[in-house]
Design an enzyme around this catalytic site. Structure first.
Site, PDB file in Angstrom:
ATOM      1  N   ASP A 104       0.812  -1.215   0.000  1.00 29.44           N
ATOM      2  CA  ASP A 104       0.000   0.000   0.000  1.00 29.44           C
ATOM      3  C   ASP A 104       0.850   1.271   0.000  1.00 29.44           C
ATOM      4  O   ASP A 104       0.366   2.343  -0.366  1.00 29.44           O
ATOM      5  CB  ASP A 104      -0.944   0.018   1.204  1.00 29.44           C
ATOM      6  CG  ASP A 104      -2.102  -0.955   1.045  1.00 29.44           C
ATOM      7  OD1 ASP A 104      -2.337  -1.404  -0.098  1.00 29.44           O
ATOM      8  OD2 ASP A 104      -2.757  -1.281   2.042  1.00 29.44           O
ATOM      9  N   LYS A 131      -4.490  -5.210  -6.346  1.00 31.71           N
ATOM     10  CA  LYS A 131      -5.135  -4.225  -5.493  1.00 31.71           C
ATOM     11  C   LYS A 131      -6.362  -3.638  -6.195  1.00 31.71           C
ATOM     12  O   LYS A 131      -6.879  -4.218  -7.138  1.00 31.71           O
ATOM     13  CB  LYS A 131      -4.127  -3.133  -5.115  1.00 31.71           C
ATOM     14  CG  LYS A 131      -3.004  -3.641  -4.223  1.00 31.71           C
ATOM     15  CD  LYS A 131      -3.540  -4.043  -2.861  1.00 31.71           C
ATOM     16  CE  LYS A 131      -2.463  -4.492  -1.908  1.00 31.71           C
ATOM     17  NZ  LYS A 131      -2.987  -4.733  -0.545  1.00 31.71           N
ATOM     18  N   ARG A 135      -1.675  -1.629  -9.567  1.00 29.65           N
ATOM     19  CA  ARG A 135      -0.946  -0.441  -9.122  1.00 29.65           C
ATOM     20  C   ARG A 135       0.429  -0.296  -9.761  1.00 29.65           C
ATOM     21  O   ARG A 135       1.039   0.777  -9.644  1.00 29.65           O
ATOM     22  CB  ARG A 135      -0.852  -0.414  -7.586  1.00 29.65           C
ATOM     23  CG  ARG A 135      -2.182  -0.059  -6.948  1.00 29.65           C
ATOM     24  CD  ARG A 135      -2.079   0.076  -5.454  1.00 29.65           C
ATOM     25  NE  ARG A 135      -3.398   0.374  -4.889  1.00 29.65           N
ATOM     26  CZ  ARG A 135      -3.719   0.169  -3.621  1.00 29.65           C
ATOM     27  NH1 ARG A 135      -2.822  -0.324  -2.787  1.00 29.65           N
ATOM     28  NH2 ARG A 135      -4.922   0.462  -3.184  1.00 29.65           N
ATOM     29  N   ARG A 186      -5.459   4.891  -3.163  1.00 31.48           N
ATOM     30  CA  ARG A 186      -4.016   5.123  -3.003  1.00 31.48           C
ATOM     31  C   ARG A 186      -3.435   5.881  -4.203  1.00 31.48           C
ATOM     32  O   ARG A 186      -2.510   6.681  -4.042  1.00 31.48           O
ATOM     33  CB  ARG A 186      -3.281   3.795  -2.847  1.00 31.48           C
ATOM     34  CG  ARG A 186      -3.799   2.912  -1.731  1.00 31.48           C
ATOM     35  CD  ARG A 186      -3.487   3.439  -0.364  1.00 31.48           C
ATOM     36  NE  ARG A 186      -4.004   2.544   0.670  1.00 31.48           N
ATOM     37  CZ  ARG A 186      -4.287   2.911   1.904  1.00 31.48           C
ATOM     38  NH1 ARG A 186      -4.088   4.167   2.286  1.00 31.48           N
ATOM     39  NH2 ARG A 186      -4.758   2.051   2.772  1.00 31.48           N
ATOM     40  N   LYS A 212     -13.046   5.284   0.363  1.00 30.20           N
ATOM     41  CA  LYS A 212     -12.833   3.932   0.877  1.00 30.20           C
ATOM     42  C   LYS A 212     -12.087   3.948   2.203  1.00 30.20           C
ATOM     43  O   LYS A 212     -12.384   3.166   3.101  1.00 30.20           O
ATOM     44  CB  LYS A 212     -12.067   3.089  -0.138  1.00 30.20           C
ATOM     45  CG  LYS A 212     -11.762   1.700   0.387  1.00 30.20           C
ATOM     46  CD  LYS A 212     -11.205   0.768  -0.645  1.00 30.20           C
ATOM     47  CE  LYS A 212     -11.003  -0.611  -0.019  1.00 30.20           C
ATOM     48  NZ  LYS A 212     -10.505  -1.608  -0.986  1.00 30.20           N
TER      49      LYS A 212
END
Length: 233
Positions: A104, A131, A135, A186, A212
Site C-alpha cells: 500500500d 489491489k 498499481r 491510493r 474507501k
C-alpha cells in the site's frame, strides 16, 4: 483481543483460541493512528516544507510504519517524540528496498523516488497487481506526465522489480496535468502528493475513491496546503 482478556496461543502452523472465554473491558481504549494514510502526509513533508503529525504510535504493529525508515533511507530528516512524528526534507537519493510487506505504500513511495537523485529499486512488488487497480500500471501512468520513468521487470519466478528514475527538470512542464485516479484511493492520494511536490496544476479524476479509507482527505489536504493547485472530479 488480548487487551479484552482473550487468550490466544501461537502455534507453529497458526493460532489456537480456547473456547468459553469471557471478554473484560479494559475501560479506556485508544485507537491506533493509521500509518497507511499518514504515509501520504509524511511523504509530502519529505517533498515539501516538512510536517508534524500526532496520534501515531511508533511502537505499534502496523507494517506501514516502515514509511519512517524508508524516508530516512531516502535522506529525509525524521524524528519522533511521544505520539508525534516530524518529517523534514533533505537531499533525497535513490534507494533499494523489498516492498513485499508494504504494497500500500509503494505508489506514494514511487512519487518520492521520482524526486530523488538516481534510480530507486523496489523489489518483490508483484502484489501491487492485485489491489483496487493494477498499481504497477496505474502508478506508472501517474508518474509519466511528470516525466518520471517507472519500469517493471518480471522474473521467471513471478517476482516483479520496479525501477524509478526522476526527471531532471520539471520546469518545462506546461499547462494542466491530468492524473487518472483509476478508482483507487491510493493512486488518488498519490496524485495529490505529486501535485504538491511538482508545484504544477493537476486535475485528478475518480477523486471520490478516497472515500474507501479517508473520506475527508481533500478537506484536510486543502487546509494544510492551501497553495496546492489541485482540481478534483
Amino acid at each position: 483481543l488480548h487487551r479484552f482478556g482473550i487468550r490466544i496461543e501461537e502455534r507453529e502452523q497458526g493460532y489456537f483460541i480456547p473456547g468459553n472465554q469471557s471478554y473484560r473491558s479494559p475501560g479506556v481504549l485508544q485507537a491506533e493512528g493509521d500509518w497507511a494514510n499518514a504515509a501520504f502526509y509524511l511523504c509530502m513533508g519529505a517533498l515539501g516544507d516538512g510536517i508534524t503529525m500526532t496520534g501515531l504510535d511508533v511502537k505499534d504493529w502496523q507494517g506501514d510504519k516502515a514509511v519512517l525508515d524508508i524516508l530516512r533511507e531516502f535522506g529525509a530528516a525524521v524524528s519522533t517524540e511521544g505520539d508525534s512524528v516530524t518529517v523534514q526534507p533533505g537531499v533525497l537519493k535513490g534507494i533499494r528496498r523489498d516492498v513485499s510487506e508494504i504494497p500500500d505504500l509503494v505508489p506514494v513511495l514511487c512519487v518520492v523516488a521520482g524526486f530523488a537523485e538516481g534510480v530507486t529499486c523496489f523489489t518483490h512488488a508483484e502484489r501491487l497487481r492485485m489491489k483496487e487497480s493494477d498499481r504497477i500500471e496505474t502508478t506508472k501512468a501517474l508518474l509519466a506526465p511528470f516525466g518520471i520513468s517507472l519500469t517493471a521487470e518480471e522474473a521467471c519466478d513471478g517476482s516483479v522489480t520496479l525501477y524509478i528514475e526522476a526527471k531532471e527538470n520539471l520546469s518545462d512542464l506546461e499547462g494542466e496535468i491530468l492524473v487518472d485516479g483509476s478508482n483507487d484511493h491510493r493512486i488518488v492520494m498519490s496524485g495529490a502528493t505529486i501535485a504538491l511536490a511538482s508545484g504544477k496544476r493537476v486535475r485528478i479524476s475518480d477523486a471520490q475513491a478516497v472515500n474507501k479509507s479517508y473520506p475527508g482527505f481533500f478537506e484536510d489536504y486543502g487546509r494544510l496546503f492551501a497553495d496546492a493547485d489541485v482540481l478534483i472530479e
